[in-house]
Design a protein around this motif. Sequence first.
Motif, short mmCIF file in Angstrom:
data_model
loop_
_atom_site.label_atom_id
_atom_site.label_comp_id
_atom_site.label_asym_id
_atom_site.label_seq_id
_atom_site.Cartn_x
_atom_site.Cartn_y
_atom_site.Cartn_z
N PRO A 36 28.23 -5.33 -15.12
CA PRO A 36 27.88 -5.04 -16.50
C PRO A 36 26.39 -4.63 -16.39
CG PRO A 36 28.02 -7.23 -16.72
CD PRO A 36 28.34 -6.89 -15.14
N SER A 37 25.98 -3.85 -17.45
CA SER A 37 24.45 -3.52 -17.48
C SER A 37 23.88 -4.45 -18.87
CB SER A 37 24.20 -1.90 -17.71
OG SER A 37 24.81 -1.76 -18.92
N ILE A 38 24.72 -5.04 -19.55
CA ILE A 38 24.44 -5.84 -20.57
C ILE A 38 25.26 -7.14 -20.30
CG2 ILE A 38 24.52 -6.34 -23.09
CD1 ILE A 38 24.33 -3.06 -23.30
N LEU A 39 24.38 -8.17 -20.81
CA LEU A 39 25.17 -9.57 -20.67
C LEU A 39 25.11 -10.06 -22.12
CD1 LEU A 39 24.04 -11.51 -17.47
CD2 LEU A 39 26.44 -10.55 -17.95
N LEU A 40 26.07 -10.43 -22.64
CA LEU A 40 26.03 -11.03 -24.02
C LEU A 40 26.60 -12.47 -24.01
CD1 LEU A 40 28.01 -8.24 -25.82
CD2 LEU A 40 25.71 -8.68 -25.89
N MET A 41 25.62 -13.51 -24.22
CA MET A 41 25.85 -14.68 -23.77
C MET A 41 26.03 -15.50 -25.20
SD MET A 41 23.59 -15.05 -20.44
CE MET A 41 24.65 -16.13 -19.13
N ASP A 42 26.93 -16.26 -25.52
CA ASP A 42 27.04 -17.04 -26.67
C ASP A 42 26.96 -18.39 -26.31
OD1 ASP A 42 27.50 -17.96 -29.40
OD2 ASP A 42 29.27 -17.15 -29.60
N GLU A 43 25.82 -19.09 -26.70
CA GLU A 43 25.58 -20.60 -26.26
C GLU A 43 26.15 -21.07 -25.08
OE1 GLU A 43 25.64 -23.22 -29.47
OE2 GLU A 43 25.63 -21.60 -31.08
N PRO A 44 25.68 -20.15 -23.95
CA PRO A 44 26.46 -20.50 -22.82
C PRO A 44 26.28 -21.96 -22.13
CG PRO A 44 24.82 -18.90 -22.27
CD PRO A 44 24.73 -19.18 -23.70
N PHE A 45 25.07 -22.40 -22.71
CA PHE A 45 24.67 -23.70 -21.62
C PHE A 45 24.67 -24.69 -22.98
CE2 PHE A 45 21.88 -20.95 -19.18
CZ PHE A 45 22.99 -20.28 -18.24
N GLY A 46 25.24 -24.46 -24.09
CA GLY A 46 25.38 -25.52 -25.18
C GLY A 46 26.02 -26.70 -24.95
N ALA A 47 27.16 -26.69 -24.17
CA ALA A 47 27.97 -27.87 -23.97
C ALA A 47 27.61 -28.75 -22.84
CB ALA A 47 29.42 -27.41 -23.97
N LEU A 48 26.56 -28.33 -22.05
CA LEU A 48 26.21 -28.90 -20.78
C LEU A 48 24.94 -29.77 -20.94
CD1 LEU A 48 25.85 -25.55 -18.57
CD2 LEU A 48 27.70 -27.45 -18.84
N ASP A 49 24.80 -31.06 -20.02
CA ASP A 49 23.72 -31.92 -20.11
C ASP A 49 22.34 -31.31 -19.95
OD1 ASP A 49 22.99 -32.60 -17.42
OD2 ASP A 49 25.00 -32.37 -17.15
N ALA A 50 21.31 -31.92 -20.36
CA ALA A 50 20.06 -31.22 -20.08
C ALA A 50 19.82 -30.81 -18.96
CB ALA A 50 19.07 -32.10 -20.85
N LEU A 51 19.88 -31.75 -17.89
CA LEU A 51 19.45 -31.11 -16.56
C LEU A 51 20.42 -30.04 -15.99
CD1 LEU A 51 19.21 -34.75 -14.47
CD2 LEU A 51 17.29 -32.93 -15.16
N THR A 52 21.41 -29.91 -16.29
CA THR A 52 22.45 -28.85 -15.84
C THR A 52 22.03 -27.54 -16.72
OG1 THR A 52 24.25 -30.30 -15.43
CG2 THR A 52 24.67 -28.17 -15.40
N ARG A 53 21.45 -27.76 -17.83
CA ARG A 53 21.06 -26.66 -18.41
C ARG A 53 19.75 -25.91 -17.91
NH1 ARG A 53 20.18 -28.10 -24.75
NH2 ARG A 53 21.95 -29.29 -23.92
N VAL A 54 19.05 -26.86 -17.80
CA VAL A 54 17.63 -26.50 -16.95
C VAL A 54 17.88 -25.61 -16.13
CG1 VAL A 54 15.48 -27.14 -16.08
CG2 VAL A 54 16.01 -28.10 -18.42
N ARG A 66 19.40 -6.99 -15.82
CA ARG A 66 20.26 -6.76 -16.95
C ARG A 66 19.79 -6.88 -18.21
NH1 ARG A 66 25.07 -6.81 -13.73
NH2 ARG A 66 24.67 -8.27 -11.90
N THR A 67 20.27 -6.06 -19.05
CA THR A 67 19.84 -6.40 -20.85
C THR A 67 20.52 -7.73 -21.10
OG1 THR A 67 19.66 -4.00 -21.01
CG2 THR A 67 19.54 -5.44 -22.86
N VAL A 68 19.90 -8.81 -21.40
CA VAL A 68 20.49 -9.95 -21.96
C VAL A 68 20.50 -10.13 -23.40
CG1 VAL A 68 20.74 -12.30 -21.59
CG2 VAL A 68 20.17 -10.88 -19.60
N LEU A 69 21.43 -10.57 -24.10
CA LEU A 69 21.48 -10.96 -25.64
C LEU A 69 21.95 -12.43 -25.43
CD1 LEU A 69 20.78 -10.42 -28.57
CD2 LEU A 69 23.17 -10.25 -28.84
N PHE A 70 21.04 -13.31 -25.67
CA PHE A 70 21.43 -14.72 -25.41
C PHE A 70 21.20 -15.76 -26.61
CE2 PHE A 70 20.74 -19.29 -23.90
CZ PHE A 70 21.17 -19.35 -22.85
N ILE A 71 22.42 -16.21 -26.92
CA ILE A 71 22.42 -16.94 -28.35
C ILE A 71 22.48 -18.51 -27.94
CG2 ILE A 71 24.08 -17.47 -30.17
CD1 ILE A 71 24.89 -14.61 -30.10
N THR A 72 21.70 -19.01 -28.63
CA THR A 72 21.60 -20.61 -28.38
C THR A 72 20.93 -21.20 -29.92
OG1 THR A 72 20.02 -22.12 -27.29
CG2 THR A 72 18.98 -20.19 -27.85
#
Lengths: 304, 270
Positions: free
Chosen positions: B157-175, B190-196
């Motif tokens: 895709p040329s666009i990535l839509l990400m809805d709190e993708p790392f929200g359920a992960l622990d802090a280290l994994t998230r980083v 890619r154009t990214v719309l990243f929700i957090t």
Amino acid sequence: MDPTPPQKEPPMSVLDKQGADRQDPVPDKTRGEPAGAGSTGSDEGGPKNTRGRQPAGRRGLFLALNGVSVLLGIGLWWVLADAGFTLPTPPQVVSRAGTLISNGTLAGDIRASLTRVLIGFALGTAAAVPVGFLMGWYDILRGLIEPWIQFFRTIPPLAIIPLAVVIMGIDETPKIFVIFLAAFLACVVATYQGVVNVDRTLINAARVLGAKDLTIFARVVVPASTPFILVGMRVGLGSAWATLVAAELIAAQKGLGYRIQNAQLYYDLPTIFVGLITIGILGLLMDRALLLAERRLTGWQERR
Amino acid sequence: MTTTTAKISVQGVTKTFDLGRETFTALDNVSLDIADHEFVTVVGPSGCGKSTLMNILAGLETPTSGRALVDGAPVSGPGPERGVIFQQYALFPWLTVRQNVEFGLRTTGVPKRERRSKAEYFIELVGLERFADALPKTLSGGMRQRCAIARAYAVDPSILLMDEPFGALDALTRVKLQEQLLHTWSRDKRTVLFITHDVDEAVFLANRVIVMAARPGRVYDVIDVDPATERNEDFRLSAQFADLRNRVWHSVYHQEGRTAVASVSPSASS
Ligand SMILES: Nc1ncnc2c1ncn2[C@@H]1O[C@H](COP(=O)(O)OP(=O)(O)O)[C@@H](O)[C@H]1O
Ligand SMILES: [Mg+2]
């Protein structure tokens, strides 16, 4: 044309009537890893520990306890029979079983009963799965079909037998029909429930990956509902088996139920016992076979 | 406002949900433009309509009024140029990692051999080659999300839509996943719309942070981050980061008495 996608909603009232439906095979849907409850460790290290089955030692102990319990039960039965209760002793039953096996009676009865139950069960399941899917997918069809299912579920299949005999005669058809009905009703509700419970997010995930309705149905809805369908099939088989034996008690010239009924006329307790034990063992074997299939087909489920 | 050159253009989108007796306004006249290759993060209190906005762009929901354009054309359903990553990973639990990654390639009719090699490539990209034939239930949360990312990348895709993708992960994994995501982004843009809902995450990743407010859901503030900044640990610990973080924090947590930003366009610097 445009199918109403399955919605998360409380199951229709009839669904929680029977205890059997409470065997809840719902796969874990929203099992996000909790953000380190008390742990600061990263979970990136490796695959998650999947909780193993019972350790071998405990499992052995469990089986041993099962065996002990069975032996104790038989011992108690024997003691009671010797003490003068109206019961045949285990050796009497075993010897009667020997006679019934060697003269082919038991095999004939088993064949007659199994043929009926398997035909009825196969037809019932084959009809229930598509009907359940359609009900779950199209609101209109659900509205049309649901009252009939609700209604027939409140009637014990056995109560249908007199009607079935009058309409269909006394040959195999009415028996197979009531078994069909029993299996169908148990399985259709489970299938419907499976479709309704498909995780919306998975359907969305499929859609954004380019899947159209037919693909979503075949590659998401069907596999996601399989656990429910298999539980429905097990419940349906149990129900079919119970219905069959009772149907044979009423109207048959062959079969395990008929054999018991016939033996009752002559106060032939050992034969009644052989019949009962055979029914129990066959029911158990069929259930185990389906359980095995269930394990095979739904091993992807997360269990806690 | 109607810059048709924008990669993503949200124009006066309002979304209401019918709750029987009343209607609930999840998005109220939201407008924003996202340029090609931009990395935009959206942050805001829970219930402010972030997911609703993303679902509209993904083509999973339709706006009640206004319109959403992608590459100048109105969104009328999901499309292969928009990859979506959900917070709950949304992996098909009955499929292995490889089969999950191949899912989108199968639906778009990519021949088997090509499917195999593409899946292989993206599984390797997210570092799951050892688990290619594992079922999702055996993977940790971080690995599941990497599988979901590989699955989205696979259809290119040329666009990535990400809805709190790392929200359920622990802090280290998230980083770790943030850094991997930025690393990939710095190459393919890619154009990214990243929700957090995480202010630090919003600042660290973004060229532009869009702050939303709830009741009704609307764009509340826009904070630009110099795109020339290198996103590394130094940035995370820098005064610049702390300053941006304060501004975003303030916008998110002290929203009283301010009117919504009417329209958002890509910043001049990006
Ligand atoms: N299908 C729906 N029906 C009714 N209300 C909804 C629906 N989807 C979302 N909402 C409501 O819209 C608001 C915004 O939801 P959402 O976009 O999920 O917020 P966010 O992702 O920012 O937490 C919430 O209050 C939510 O309850
Ligand atoms: Mg949300």
